[in-house]
Design an enzyme around this catalytic site. Sequence first.
Site, PDB file in Angstrom:
ATOM      1  CD  GLU A  63      -3.358   6.926  15.693  1.00 51.81           C
ATOM      2  OE1 GLU A  63      -4.298   6.131  15.905  1.00 51.81           O
ATOM      3  OE2 GLU A  63      -2.243   6.788  16.206  1.00 51.81           O
TER       4      GLU A  63
HETATM    5  C1  LIG Z   1       4.035   9.341   7.429  1.00 50.50           C
HETATM    6  C2  LIG Z   1       3.474   8.140   8.127  1.00 50.50           C
HETATM    7  C3  LIG Z   1       3.598   8.029   9.497  1.00 50.50           C
HETATM    8  C4  LIG Z   1       3.123   6.890  10.156  1.00 50.50           C
HETATM    9  N1  LIG Z   1       3.351   6.730  11.509  1.00 50.50           N
HETATM   10  C5  LIG Z   1       3.073   5.534  12.083  1.00 50.50           C
HETATM   11  C6  LIG Z   1       3.502   5.240  13.418  1.00 50.50           C
HETATM   12  O1  LIG Z   1       4.091   6.093  14.099  1.00 50.50           O
HETATM   13  N2  LIG Z   1       3.238   4.010  13.917  1.00 50.50           N
HETATM   14  C7  LIG Z   1       2.611   3.040  13.203  1.00 50.50           C
HETATM   15  O2  LIG Z   1       2.421   1.958  13.717  1.00 50.50           O
HETATM   16  N3  LIG Z   1       2.178   3.288  11.934  1.00 50.50           N
HETATM   17  C8  LIG Z   1       2.397   4.498  11.368  1.00 50.50           C
HETATM   18  N4  LIG Z   1       2.010   4.746  10.069  1.00 50.50           N
HETATM   19  C9  LIG Z   1       1.268   3.725   9.343  1.00 50.50           C
HETATM   20  C10 LIG Z   1      -0.190   4.099   9.131  1.00 50.50           C
HETATM   21  O3  LIG Z   1      -0.881   4.028  10.339  1.00 50.50           O
HETATM   22  C11 LIG Z   1      -0.754   3.157   8.043  1.00 50.50           C
HETATM   23  O4  LIG Z   1      -0.176   3.575   6.815  1.00 50.50           O
HETATM   24  C12 LIG Z   1      -2.264   3.216   7.966  1.00 50.50           C
HETATM   25  O5  LIG Z   1      -2.834   2.596   9.101  1.00 50.50           O
HETATM   26  C13 LIG Z   1      -2.818   2.540   6.708  1.00 50.50           C
HETATM   27  O6  LIG Z   1      -2.260   1.285   6.520  1.00 50.50           O
HETATM   28  P1  LIG Z   1      -1.642   0.886   5.085  1.00 50.50           P
HETATM   29  O7  LIG Z   1      -0.728   1.990   4.694  1.00 50.50           O
HETATM   30  O8  LIG Z   1      -1.084  -0.464   5.178  1.00 50.50           O
HETATM   31  O9  LIG Z   1      -2.867   0.910   4.120  1.00 50.50           O
HETATM   32  P2  LIG Z   1      -3.840  -0.336   3.823  1.00 50.50           P
HETATM   33  O10 LIG Z   1      -4.333  -0.903   5.091  1.00 50.50           O
HETATM   34  O11 LIG Z   1      -3.185  -1.252   2.854  1.00 50.50           O
HETATM   35  O12 LIG Z   1      -5.042   0.404   3.106  1.00 50.50           O
HETATM   36  C14 LIG Z   1      -5.022   0.778   1.723  1.00 50.50           C
HETATM   37  C15 LIG Z   1      -6.396   1.308   1.341  1.00 50.50           C
HETATM   38  O13 LIG Z   1      -7.380   0.280   1.503  1.00 50.50           O
HETATM   39  C16 LIG Z   1      -8.420   0.729   2.342  1.00 50.50           C
HETATM   40  N5  LIG Z   1      -8.911  -0.379   3.142  1.00 50.50           N
HETATM   41  C17 LIG Z   1      -8.198  -1.372   3.714  1.00 50.50           C
HETATM   42  N6  LIG Z   1      -9.022  -2.216   4.356  1.00 50.50           N
HETATM   43  C18 LIG Z   1     -10.269  -1.745   4.203  1.00 50.50           C
HETATM   44  C19 LIG Z   1     -11.553  -2.194   4.624  1.00 50.50           C
HETATM   45  N7  LIG Z   1     -11.729  -3.288   5.354  1.00 50.50           N
HETATM   46  N8  LIG Z   1     -12.633  -1.454   4.275  1.00 50.50           N
HETATM   47  C20 LIG Z   1     -12.487  -0.339   3.538  1.00 50.50           C
HETATM   48  N9  LIG Z   1     -11.302   0.123   3.107  1.00 50.50           N
HETATM   49  C21 LIG Z   1     -10.212  -0.583   3.433  1.00 50.50           C
HETATM   50  C22 LIG Z   1      -7.833   1.833   3.185  1.00 50.50           C
HETATM   51  O14 LIG Z   1      -8.823   2.735   3.659  1.00 50.50           O
HETATM   52  C23 LIG Z   1      -6.877   2.481   2.203  1.00 50.50           C
HETATM   53  O15 LIG Z   1      -7.561   3.395   1.419  1.00 50.50           O
HETATM   54  C24 LIG Z   1       2.452   5.890   9.420  1.00 50.50           C
HETATM   55  C25 LIG Z   1       2.303   6.026   8.036  1.00 50.50           C
HETATM   56  C26 LIG Z   1       2.826   7.121   7.389  1.00 50.50           C
HETATM   57  C27 LIG Z   1       2.703   7.208   5.894  1.00 50.50           C
END
Ligand SMILES: Cc1cc2nc3c(=O)[nH]c(=O)nc-3n(C[C@H](O)[C@H](O)[C@H](O)COP(=O)(O)OP(=O)(O)OC[C@H]3O[C@@H](n4cnc5c(N)ncnc54)[C@H](O)[C@@H]3O)c2cc1C
Length: 607
Positions: A439
């Site tokens: 989220e």
């Molecule tokens: C157990 C689990 C359940 C989930 N359930 C759902 C679900 O039901 N539906 C769904 O759609 N998704 C779901 N997700 C996905 C989840 O919402 C994403 O993992 C999350 O939004 C982060 O995206 P990412 O993992 O690609 O990280 P990334 O976006 O790659 O981020 C990696 C790091 O970079 C930082 N970062 C990235 N961009 C910026 C910026 N512009 N400024 C500062 N920092 C930045 C982030 O804060 C983070 O620390 C789930 C994930 C998990 C692990």
Amino acid sequence: MSTYRAPLRDMQFALRELAQIEDVAKLPGCEDTMDVLDSILEEAAAFASGVLDPINRTGDKEGCTWNNGEVTTPKGFKEAYKKFADAGWIGLPVPAEYGGQGLPSILLGPTLEMWNASNIGFANGPLLNQGAIEAIELCGDEHQKKTYIPNLVSGKWTGTMCLTEPQAGSDLAQVRTKAVPEGDHYLITGQKIFITFGEHDMAENIIHLVLARLPDAPEGTKGISLFIVPKVVVNADGKLGERNDIVCAGIEHKLGINGNPTCTMSLGEKGKGAVGYLVGEPNRGLEYMFIMMNAARFSVGVQGIALADRAYQSSLEYAKERIQFREVASRSKAPVAIIKHPDVRRMLMWQKATIEAMRALAYVTAAALDFAHKHPDEKIRKESKAFVELMIPVVKGWCTENAIDLCSNALQIFGGMGYIEETGIAQQYRDVRIITIYEGTTGIQALDLLGRKLIGDMGASATAVGKKMEKVAKECAASGNADVKSIGEALLASLGALTEVSQWMGMTGMGDMNKALACSVPYLKLWGVIAGGWQMARAAQISAEKIAAGDPEAEFYKAKLATAKFYTTHVLSQGVYYKKQIVEGSADVMTLTEEQFELDRKSAVLA
Ligand SMILES: Cc1cc2nc3c(=O)[nH]c(=O)nc-3n(C[C@H](O)[C@H](O)[C@H](O)COP(=O)(O)OP(=O)(O)OC[C@H]3O[C@@H](n4cnc5c(N)ncnc54)[C@H](O)[C@@H]3O)c2cc1C
């Protein structure tokens, strides 16, 4: 780990005396709230302890299994979901016309807390189901509302939110899933990852809310649309039809929340595409998601309170049982329970004080959500909306970040036994780690707070909330009660720091956005400790009055006042550090080149 006992007295305090639930109950459509409040809290507590808590450990141990696209949830989850639905918990905030109870959002504070404290693995299902219901209710057409919402409320079907793709996490502008029109529907192809409860055996159908792009969609965030993609297509007569081409290609092996499946969903692998139905207008999908995000982010903030509170309960019980060393201040040589030792006390007090501050802030925010939606006075609706907008990233970011530290602290009280799975605290520690990630990560919450909420409205909302906090601080500082006075004075000083830092952020952001963003997370935490301090100051004020009036629950109020005092000296005091870190340290964050990060891994060039 012993049975979960909900903190009902503190929930009642936060609801009635801080969030002023009686005012919420005066809103149109909320008139029954006070009649049902006590029974809702008691019954939810009994459900959490009696039904969800017993399958928390077993759910974690057993986990979910995937077999050729089918997912089996841990033993007892399916039955618990039926009981959950039959008891009407899914429909709590849903309007009566769709089979819900139409109760105000404020009641989601304590109920969500109880579901998540007793079993977050299970509770994630209803949380996302609620998101799907809201998406259809707010943005769907009449046919969609009538077809899907009653079945999602009755528990016959469940809902998911399918946003994330391998290349599109925080940055949803990169969504690539495609939707091609065909007659009255769309054919959708692509892959979604990390989808919570994307596949399971708890209901006969799953309604996926999927973000995808139309063929002619503009690039970026303005080209994303929202679709309903049912696992089993629903015929015109409402009966289940053909199995749709959306399948679970696998589930993840995770650190925690093992009770629920995190699924990879493939759309259109078998043929032309999965049948989907557009929700609302084309290209407005992300905008719709943002409307719902307040509720979803609030819910995850509450998960933080829930997990921290459950860990606190466990560590308190352990601290009373575990015997080590004599009491330093006593003549007796007999070893005592570790709760007698000052450092353990400090850890318990820190948990208690922070949890109570977070709970109060979350409930006050939930009450404002109700005022924003339902208050007859437009001015109050607008002010409440602005307050909620500002507080949501704080509730999400601050409560979840705190929760990780608090669960770690609870584990510390268990000593070595905390590191052993049998005590259950290790599961709490694993489970809690996800909540600062999904989220919207804390980094994304901080970006929202600083970019959209502070700089976006030139500080207007922040100033308005600052004035509310200042009023309480000044009243407390003028109190005849020495503790309340000291709390008020400390809050006033912290507010001065917040104003200075906010102005610094605004000015710096205009010239050098990187410098402002470098400490956006500490800025979010600064807001958290001060907004929490504001609520604890109010709690102290109320408690002092109750004690002075000889209230029969004086012991509860004395504990509250002492806890507020501890919060001021141990948590609110962090504000000074955040100010220094932000104002003096932001310039130091971006000084290294990317190459310089690697220099310590190179062979030394010796002269
Ligand atoms: C157990 C689990 C359940 C989930 N359930 C759902 C679900 O039901 N539906 C769904 O759609 N998704 C779901 N997700 C996905 C989840 O919402 C994403 O993992 C999350 O939004 C982060 O995206 P990412 O993992 O690609 O990280 P990334 O976006 O790659 O981020 C990696 C790091 O970079 C930082 N970062 C990235 N961009 C910026 C910026 N512009 N400024 C500062 N920092 C930045 C982030 O804060 C983070 O620390 C789930 C994930 C998990 C692990």
